[in-house]
Design a protein around this motif. Structure first.
Motif, PDB file in Angstrom:
ATOM      1  N   GLY A 163       0.826  -1.207   0.000  1.00  0.00           N
ATOM      2  CA  GLY A 163       0.000   0.000   0.000  1.00  0.00           C
ATOM      3  C   GLY A 163       0.855   1.250   0.000  1.00  0.00           C
ATOM      4  N   MET A 164       1.883   1.263   0.857  1.00  0.00           N
ATOM      5  CA  MET A 164       2.788   2.407   0.913  1.00  0.00           C
ATOM      6  C   MET A 164       3.606   2.520  -0.374  1.00  0.00           C
ATOM      7  N   ALA A 165       4.022   1.365  -0.918  1.00  0.00           N
ATOM      8  CA  ALA A 165       4.795   1.372  -2.164  1.00  0.00           C
ATOM      9  C   ALA A 165       3.948   1.907  -3.317  1.00  0.00           C
ATOM     10  N   THR A 166       2.671   1.536  -3.336  1.00  0.00           N
ATOM     11  CA  THR A 166       1.759   2.047  -4.365  1.00  0.00           C
ATOM     12  C   THR A 166       1.630   3.560  -4.259  1.00  0.00           C
ATOM     13  N   HIS A 167       1.483   4.040  -3.024  1.00  0.00           N
ATOM     14  CA  HIS A 167       1.388   5.485  -2.796  1.00  0.00           C
ATOM     15  C   HIS A 167       2.666   6.175  -3.260  1.00  0.00           C
ATOM     16  N   GLN A 168       3.804   5.591  -2.933  1.00  0.00           N
ATOM     17  CA  GLN A 168       5.088   6.154  -3.321  1.00  0.00           C
ATOM     18  C   GLN A 168       5.216   6.229  -4.843  1.00  0.00           C
ATOM     19  N   LEU A 169       4.804   5.164  -5.518  1.00  0.00           N
ATOM     20  CA  LEU A 169       4.881   5.137  -6.975  1.00  0.00           C
ATOM     21  C   LEU A 169       3.945   6.163  -7.600  1.00  0.00           C
ATOM     22  N   MET A 170       2.719   6.272  -7.076  1.00  0.00           N
ATOM     23  CA  MET A 170       1.755   7.230  -7.611  1.00  0.00           C
ATOM     24  C   MET A 170       2.273   8.658  -7.439  1.00  0.00           C
ATOM     25  N   CYS A 171       2.921   8.925  -6.306  1.00  0.00           N
ATOM     26  CA  CYS A 171       3.494  10.252  -6.065  1.00  0.00           C
ATOM     27  C   CYS A 171       4.646  10.536  -7.027  1.00  0.00           C
ATOM     28  N   THR A 172       5.441   9.508  -7.306  1.00  0.00           N
ATOM     29  CA  THR A 172       6.550   9.657  -8.251  1.00  0.00           C
ATOM     30  C   THR A 172       6.018  10.010  -9.640  1.00  0.00           C
ATOM     31  N   VAL A 173       4.994   9.274 -10.078  1.00  0.00           N
ATOM     32  CA  VAL A 173       4.384   9.545 -11.378  1.00  0.00           C
ATOM     33  C   VAL A 173       3.798  10.952 -11.415  1.00  0.00           C
ATOM     34  N   ALA A 174       3.064  11.314 -10.347  1.00  0.00           N
ATOM     35  CA  ALA A 174       2.437  12.646 -10.287  1.00  0.00           C
ATOM     36  C   ALA A 174       3.479  13.754 -10.350  1.00  0.00           C
ATOM     37  N   SER A 175       4.628  13.539  -9.687  1.00  0.00           N
ATOM     38  CA  SER A 175       5.664  14.577  -9.667  1.00  0.00           C
ATOM     39  C   SER A 175       6.235  14.818 -11.055  1.00  0.00           C
ATOM     40  N   THR A 176       6.339  13.759 -11.870  1.00  0.00           N
ATOM     41  CA  THR A 176       6.866  13.944 -13.225  1.00  0.00           C
ATOM     42  C   THR A 176       5.883  14.724 -14.089  1.00  0.00           C
ATOM     43  N   THR A 194      15.928  11.226 -19.250  1.00  0.00           N
ATOM     44  CA  THR A 194      17.059  10.720 -18.465  1.00  0.00           C
ATOM     45  C   THR A 194      16.821  10.938 -16.978  1.00  0.00           C
ATOM     46  N   TYR A 195      16.335  12.126 -16.631  1.00  0.00           N
ATOM     47  CA  TYR A 195      16.081  12.421 -15.216  1.00  0.00           C
ATOM     48  C   TYR A 195      14.961  11.533 -14.676  1.00  0.00           C
ATOM     49  N   ILE A 196      13.912  11.343 -15.477  1.00  0.00           N
ATOM     50  CA  ILE A 196      12.793  10.503 -15.045  1.00  0.00           C
ATOM     51  C   ILE A 196      13.269   9.083 -14.781  1.00  0.00           C
ATOM     52  N   GLU A 197      14.126   8.569 -15.668  1.00  0.00           N
ATOM     53  CA  GLU A 197      14.655   7.218 -15.488  1.00  0.00           C
ATOM     54  C   GLU A 197      15.499   7.121 -14.215  1.00  0.00           C
ATOM     55  N   ARG A 198      16.283   8.170 -13.918  1.00  0.00           N
ATOM     56  CA  ARG A 198      17.081   8.192 -12.688  1.00  0.00           C
ATOM     57  C   ARG A 198      16.178   8.241 -11.463  1.00  0.00           C
ATOM     58  N   LEU A 199      15.116   9.036 -11.541  1.00  0.00           N
ATOM     59  CA  LEU A 199      14.175   9.164 -10.431  1.00  0.00           C
ATOM     60  C   LEU A 199      13.503   7.821 -10.145  1.00  0.00           C
ATOM     61  N   ILE A 200      13.099   7.148 -11.189  1.00  0.00           N
ATOM     62  CA  ILE A 200      12.430   5.857 -11.025  1.00  0.00           C
ATOM     63  C   ILE A 200      13.393   4.816 -10.476  1.00  0.00           C
TER      64      ILE A 200
END
Length: 211
Positions: A163-176, A194-200
């Motif tokens: 659940g927390m990992a899903t939230h973390q991933l959704m926030c990462t996507v939203a930030s991009t 390139t930056y997005i790939e590094r962030l992920i």
């Protein structure tokens, strides 16, 4: 036969005029906001008499707003289904999330005016529209959560709080998405692939096995 043809022509004309009204209102709502957009400004932009708007939308401007958002959300929901269908088990974890981030950006570009209206006029959303938005969000959440659990079963990531990992991933996507649309030159260095790939990679490294 002629009567039937005339009726068909009227129906087609009614559909076209309705779409013209929705298109005019969407542009004006996105540009000026709902409260700063008058019925007259909507009809004048397409050369329609003010009173005719109530023939197509008996409840006036608010019904138009709800229709724009409801119909737009239905299109976005279909787009989300296509994104989720495009995830393949053969893709690596990082490839899937890069794909998800890029498609999320494309989703915002799909109807930028609709996104602006939804965020600005969120207090005016009808119950039906709010439920549709929630249903779409839950569908994405559940799909991401199930995807992470499957990757743990494959051994690509460790067992964790999904659940927390899903939230973390959704926030990462939203930030991009946010970085792309802020339009600040200072953020351009954080706006390329390139930056997005590094962030992920930074995000997913915390999920992977330590051994």
């Amino acid at each position: 036969m002629n009567s039937k043809k005339r009726m068909t022509s009227r129906q087609l004309q009614a559909i076209e005029r309705r779409q013209q009204l929705l298109g005019s209102a969407k542009k004006l709502f996105a540009k000026n906001g709902y409260y700063n957009t008058s019925v007259r400004s909507i009809t004048q932009s397409i050369g329609m008499a003010d009173g005719l708007i109530y023939h197509y939308f008996p409840n006036g401007k608010l019904e138009i707003l709800h229709t724009i958002i409801r119909e737009g959300c239905e299109v976005l929901s279909e787009h989300v289904n296509k994104i989720l269908a495009g995830i393949d088990d053969k893709m690596t974890l990082d490839e899937v999330i890069v794909y998800f981030c890029k498609e999320a950006r494309n989703t915002f570009q799909l109807d930028n005016e609709l996104i602006i209206i939804m965020f600005r006029e969120k207090d005016l959303l009808g119950r039906e529209t709010s439920e549709l938005l929630l249903k779409t969000f839950v569908k994405i959440w559940n799909a991401v959560n199930a995807f992470l659990k499957k990757r743990a079963q494959f051994g690509e990531i460790r067992q964790l709080d999904f659940g927390m990992a899903t939230h973390q991933l959704m926030c990462t996507v939203a930030s991009t998405v946010i970085m792309k649309y802020l339009g600040d030159n200072k953020l351009q260095q954080h706006n390329d692939n390139t930056y997005i790939e590094r962030l992920i990679q930074f995000t997913t490294n915390s999920w992977k096995r330590l051994d």
